[in-house]
Design a protein around this motif. Structure first.
Motif, PDB file in Angstrom:
ATOM      1  N   ARG A 198      -3.965   6.438  -8.895  1.00 46.48           N
ATOM      2  CA  ARG A 198      -4.898   7.276  -7.882  1.00 46.48           C
ATOM      3  C   ARG A 198      -3.676   7.025  -6.217  1.00 46.48           C
ATOM      4  NH1 ARG A 198      -8.930   4.928 -11.294  1.00 46.48           N
ATOM      5  NH2 ARG A 198      -9.421   6.958 -12.161  1.00 46.48           N
ATOM      6  N   GLU A 199      -3.807   5.382  -5.711  1.00 47.40           N
ATOM      7  CA  GLU A 199      -3.390   5.304  -4.855  1.00 47.40           C
ATOM      8  C   GLU A 199      -2.158   5.900  -4.521  1.00 47.40           C
ATOM      9  OE1 GLU A 199      -1.856   1.461  -1.455  1.00 47.40           O
ATOM     10  OE2 GLU A 199      -3.120   1.293  -3.289  1.00 47.40           O
ATOM     11  N   TYR A 200      -1.137   5.603  -5.749  1.00 50.62           N
ATOM     12  CA  TYR A 200       0.407   5.853  -5.594  1.00 50.62           C
ATOM     13  C   TYR A 200       0.787   7.229  -5.571  1.00 50.62           C
ATOM     14  CZ  TYR A 200       1.226   0.654  -5.065  1.00 50.62           C
ATOM     15  OH  TYR A 200       1.201  -0.557  -4.923  1.00 50.62           O
ATOM     16  N   SER A 226       1.189  -1.899  -0.100  1.00 49.66           N
ATOM     17  CA  SER A 226       0.510  -0.209  -0.266  1.00 49.66           C
ATOM     18  C   SER A 226       0.961   1.688   0.193  1.00 49.66           C
ATOM     19  CB  SER A 226      -0.369  -0.079   1.072  1.00 49.66           C
ATOM     20  OG  SER A 226       0.070   0.043   2.481  1.00 49.66           O
ATOM     21  N   ALA A 227       0.084   2.504  -0.292  1.00 48.10           N
ATOM     22  CA  ALA A 227       1.033   3.036   0.344  1.00 48.10           C
ATOM     23  C   ALA A 227       2.176   3.628   0.840  1.00 48.10           C
ATOM     24  CB  ALA A 227       0.359   4.896  -0.979  1.00 48.10           C
ATOM     25  N   ASP A 228       0.875   3.677   1.675  1.00 48.37           N
ATOM     26  CA  ASP A 228       0.959   4.025   3.255  1.00 48.37           C
ATOM     27  C   ASP A 228       2.394   3.000   3.800  1.00 48.37           C
ATOM     28  OD1 ASP A 228      -1.064   5.761   3.428  1.00 48.37           O
ATOM     29  OD2 ASP A 228      -2.600   4.799   4.878  1.00 48.37           O
ATOM     30  N   GLU A 231      -6.325   1.561 -10.546  1.00 48.53           N
ATOM     31  CA  GLU A 231      -7.013   2.284  -8.961  1.00 48.53           C
ATOM     32  C   GLU A 231      -5.280   2.794  -8.213  1.00 48.53           C
ATOM     33  OE1 GLU A 231      -8.268   4.618  -6.267  1.00 48.53           O
ATOM     34  OE2 GLU A 231      -9.193   3.704  -7.182  1.00 48.53           O
ATOM     35  N   ARG A 232      -4.950   1.754  -8.029  1.00 52.28           N
ATOM     36  CA  ARG A 232      -3.608   1.694  -7.400  1.00 52.28           C
ATOM     37  C   ARG A 232      -2.526   2.648  -8.173  1.00 52.28           C
ATOM     38  NH1 ARG A 232      -1.515  -2.902  -3.656  1.00 52.28           N
ATOM     39  NH2 ARG A 232      -2.587  -1.764  -2.370  1.00 52.28           N
TER      40      ARG A 232
END
Length: 320
Positions: free
Chosen positions: A193-195, A157-159, A189-190
């Protein structure tokens, strides 16, 4: 072939690269591996992707023997491997990123690949049971020891990526440089957007996998599963379910006239679409036959044809 920097690092990787997932040890032998890798090399590919778990180590063994036979200069090549699932069943040998496993795993991979070091090493999945700090120290030490040059993550995940980066920065360790996420017209998505903030904030590079959605974006599954496809490989039944999804098969068929107008195949269109994203460092392709390598490489000629209007049509056709 053009070469892109791997994120903010100085390393240059070919826009299209070549991976061994599923095929090596399952679909191809050493001779076929040599032929396919040579065809990719002749097209300008310099990055070859692998992982410890692929075919339980056999993929690395086959690639190692192929590299030996091909005799390329080591400095010309960018070779990767990935760790998490393991190939043995001990409590510290599978589904972990603890220090003990990682220190042993890199030695095993180097032996199978017949190399002194790999250029890229990935944490193949996140490990919720090992402190990220322990993993970061182990990966950094792997680089300090000269067994790898850059390290990164795959499907974190980005976090989690940001946490690893900040730990490395705080303790003056080698930072994660790249992520290997799935990215294609059906999985956006990942990467998009997420990254999104990580590209500028930490200089994240991406070596994206499954650009053809496990073969779905080739259009070859519209009439079922061909016997020689990866979806027919034992143990990969989940791929068969994914590539025969009626709605997605119908969406892929909407791409056929767009590809025809551009004078290319659906797969070349899908690969070119991935390359249009400036945050993609390299697109990992796969092939079990030389003809497939040649077809994939022709995607480079399609990229300049992807005008804003064409991209809009492609994305509209595959919108969920």
């Amino acid at each position: 072939m053009q070469y892109r920097r791997l994120g903010r690092s100085g390393l240059k990787v070919s826009e299209l690269s070549f991976g061994s997932w599923v095929t090596y040890g399952n679909q191809v032998d050493t001779k076929s591996a040599v032929d396919c890798m040579a065809a990719a090399w002749d097209a300008g590919v310099n990055f070859f992707d692998n992982a410890e778990v692929y075919a339980k180590g056999m993929s690395e063994t086959i690639m190692g023997e192929a590299l030996k036979q091909l005799g390329w200069r080591r400095a010309q090549m960018v070779i990767s491997t990935k760790f998490f699932w393991g190939i043995n069943d001990g409590p510290n040998e599978k589904n972990t990123l603890n220090r003990k496993y990682l220190m042993q795993a890199i030695d095993g991979s180097l032996k199978r690949l017949q190399l002194d070091y790999v250029d890229l090493v990935f944490c193949h999945r996140p490990d919720p049971h090992t402190p990220i700090e322990e993993t970061v120290y182990a990966m950094s030490d792997m680089i300090t020891q000269g067994k790898a040059i850059y390290w990164g993550t795959s499907e974190w995940s980005a976090d989690e990526i940001r946490a690893a980066y900040e730990i490395a920065e705080r303790h003056h360790l080698h930072k994660p440089v790249m992520e290997q996420p799935q990215y294609n017209l059906f999985a956006r998505e990942r990467v998009e957007r997420e990254y999104a903030r990580l590209y500028a904030d930490i200089g994240l590079g991406t070596t994206i996998w499954s650009p053809l959605a496990s073969g779905l974006l080739t259009g070859k599954y519209k009439d079922g599963i061909p016997a020689d496809s990866r979806a027919a490989v034992k143990g990969y039944e989940w791929i068969a379910e994914r590539v025969t999804d009626p709605a997605k098969v119908a969406a892929v068929e909407k791409l056929r006239p767009i590809a025809s107008d551009l004078g290319c195949t659906i797969s070349q269109l899908a690969l070119a679409w991935c390359l249009k994203n400036p945050n993609v460092s390299t697109v990992i392709t796969g092939a079990s036959r030389v003809s497939q390598v040649h077809e994939n490489m022709k995607a480079l000629d399609v990229v300049p044809k992807l005008t804003a209007e064409v991209v809009k049509a492609v994305e509209a056709a595959t919108a969920g």
